[in-house]
Design a protein around this motif. Sequence first.
Motif, short mmCIF file in Angstrom:
data_model
loop_
_atom_site.label_atom_id
_atom_site.label_comp_id
_atom_site.label_asym_id
_atom_site.label_seq_id
_atom_site.Cartn_x
_atom_site.Cartn_y
_atom_site.Cartn_z
N GLU A 19 0.31 -1.09 -0.08
CA GLU A 19 -0.03 0.31 -0.51
C GLU A 19 0.94 1.58 -0.08
OE1 GLU A 19 -3.36 -0.03 -0.64
OE2 GLU A 19 -3.64 -2.54 0.18
N ARG A 20 1.65 0.96 -0.88
CA ARG A 20 2.96 2.65 -0.74
C ARG A 20 2.32 3.46 -0.66
NH1 ARG A 20 7.97 2.21 -4.13
NH2 ARG A 20 7.81 4.34 -3.62
N ASP A 21 1.38 3.83 -2.06
CA ASP A 21 0.64 4.42 -2.52
C ASP A 21 0.09 5.27 -1.58
OD1 ASP A 21 3.10 5.07 -5.42
OD2 ASP A 21 1.22 4.01 -5.99
N ASN A 22 -0.94 4.27 -0.90
CA ASN A 22 -1.98 4.81 0.15
C ASN A 22 -1.94 5.47 0.94
OD1 ASN A 22 -4.43 4.56 -2.43
ND2 ASN A 22 -4.17 2.31 -1.87
N LEU A 23 -0.69 4.88 1.89
CA LEU A 23 -0.20 4.97 3.18
C LEU A 23 -0.13 6.29 3.18
CD1 LEU A 23 0.00 3.41 5.58
CD2 LEU A 23 2.50 3.43 5.51
N PRO A 24 0.62 7.24 2.93
CA PRO A 24 1.85 8.33 3.02
C PRO A 24 0.16 9.66 3.41
CG PRO A 24 2.77 7.82 1.79
CD PRO A 24 1.56 6.80 1.63
N PRO A 25 -0.66 9.14 1.81
CA PRO A 25 -2.20 10.66 2.47
C PRO A 25 -2.95 9.96 3.28
CG PRO A 25 -2.26 8.95 -0.05
CD PRO A 25 -0.95 8.47 0.87
N SER A 47 5.79 -6.00 2.84
CA SER A 47 5.20 -5.65 1.87
C SER A 47 6.56 -5.48 0.78
CB SER A 47 4.39 -4.39 1.78
OG SER A 47 3.33 -4.19 2.50
N PRO A 48 6.36 -6.21 -0.80
CA PRO A 48 7.42 -6.48 -0.77
C PRO A 48 8.07 -5.49 -1.98
CG PRO A 48 5.82 -7.99 -1.54
CD PRO A 48 5.71 -7.54 -1.55
N ASP A 49 6.64 -4.24 -1.61
CA ASP A 49 6.77 -2.48 -2.41
C ASP A 49 7.08 -2.19 -1.59
OD1 ASP A 49 4.86 -2.53 -0.86
OD2 ASP A 49 3.40 -1.09 -2.23
N GLY A 50 8.05 -1.83 -1.07
CA GLY A 50 8.36 -1.22 -0.09
C GLY A 50 7.23 -0.05 0.95
N THR A 51 6.12 -0.83 1.43
CA THR A 51 5.11 -0.06 2.01
C THR A 51 5.79 0.01 3.19
OG1 THR A 51 3.18 -1.37 1.02
CG2 THR A 51 2.72 -0.33 3.37
N GLY A 52 6.24 -1.00 4.46
CA GLY A 52 7.20 -1.00 5.41
C GLY A 52 8.49 -0.03 5.36
N ARG A 53 9.31 0.85 4.77
CA ARG A 53 9.91 1.66 4.77
C ARG A 53 9.13 2.91 4.60
NH1 ARG A 53 11.69 4.15 0.61
NH2 ARG A 53 10.57 3.44 -0.46
N ILE A 54 8.57 3.26 3.90
CA ILE A 54 7.86 4.04 4.18
C ILE A 54 6.95 4.63 5.14
CG2 ILE A 54 5.67 5.81 2.76
CD1 ILE A 54 6.69 4.23 0.07
N ALA A 55 6.84 3.87 6.12
CA ALA A 55 6.03 3.65 6.70
C ALA A 55 6.79 4.24 8.17
CB ALA A 55 5.20 1.92 7.62
N ASP A 56 8.16 3.58 7.98
CA ASP A 56 9.29 4.12 8.76
C ASP A 56 9.37 5.10 8.96
OD1 ASP A 56 9.60 1.29 9.71
OD2 ASP A 56 10.92 0.66 9.04
N GLU A 57 9.56 5.90 7.28
CA GLU A 57 10.09 7.11 7.29
C GLU A 57 8.26 7.97 7.66
OE1 GLU A 57 9.88 7.17 3.19
OE2 GLU A 57 11.71 6.33 2.74
#
Length: 257
Positions: A19-25, A47-57
Motif C-alpha cells: 500500500e505504498r501509494d495509499n499510506l502517506p495520504p 510488503s515487497p513494494d516497500g510499504t514498510g520502509r515508507i511507514a518507517d519514514e
Amino acid sequence: MNAVRELVKTVVVVPTYNERDNLPPLVEALLELPVGGLHVVIVDDNSPDGTGRIADELAERSAGRVRVLHRSRPQGLGVAYRVGFSYALSTGADVVIQMDADLSHPTSVIPTMIEALGRDGIGLVIGSRYVPGGATATDWPWRRRQLSVWANRYVNAILRLGVRDATAGFKAWTATTLHEIDFGTTDSSGYSFQVEMNHRTRQLGIGITEVPIVFSERAAGASKMSWRVQLESAAVPWRLRTRRSDQVAVRRYAEAR
C-alpha cells in the motif's frame, strides 16, 4: 465533547500489504483530524513494494504519533489486527479504530464514531455502507458490490447479528469491549475476522451501532480478496454458530455481570 477527546487516547490500527501509494495520504489525513490523543499503528506484512520502509519514514516525521510493527510475512488480516490491537491496548488506548489502508474508508467520520462510543452501552461503532446515508462507490465493480450485499445477507441469516454491514472493516471499539470479548482468542485469519468480532460482541450483549459512510474504491494497488478468503468467509459463520467455546464464554460473562 472536544474536552473529552483531549482526555481519550485513540489508536488507529492499519494493516498494510503493498500500500505504498495509499499510506502517506492516509496517515496525513489521520494526523490532521480534530481528535486529541490520536496515534496510528501500522502493521506491515513485509510488503515487497516497500510499504514498510515508507511507514518507517512516516513514523520518523510524526513526533511519536505513528508506530510501525513489522511482521516477517503475510499471515492474514485477522492476525494483523490481533497484533495491532494488542499493541494499542498495551500503550493505554481508550479507543481503538480499525480501518483499511486503501483510502476506501473516510477518515472524516472518525470523530463521529468516537462520539457514538459509550452512549447507551455502545461498545462498537461500525462505519456502515448499508444504513441510511451510507453508500458504496459508483465505480465499485458490479461483482464486488453484489458479493458484498450477498455476504451481509448470508452472515445475518446465520448469526442474526442485527447489523446492516456485518462484513465492514471500518470500526471503533472501546478498550473495555476488546478486553471483554477476549479478541486475542479469535482464530479467523481473513476477512471473516470482522464477522467473528461482531459475533462475540453481540453474544455478550454489548451494544453495537452503525454510522453511515460513503465507501470509495481504492485509488491504487490491488484488492486482497482471493477465492481462499471468500471460502473461509463462507464457512466461518456456520462454525461460529455451533462452536461451544463461544457459548461457554457468553454464559460465564453473564454470570460475572
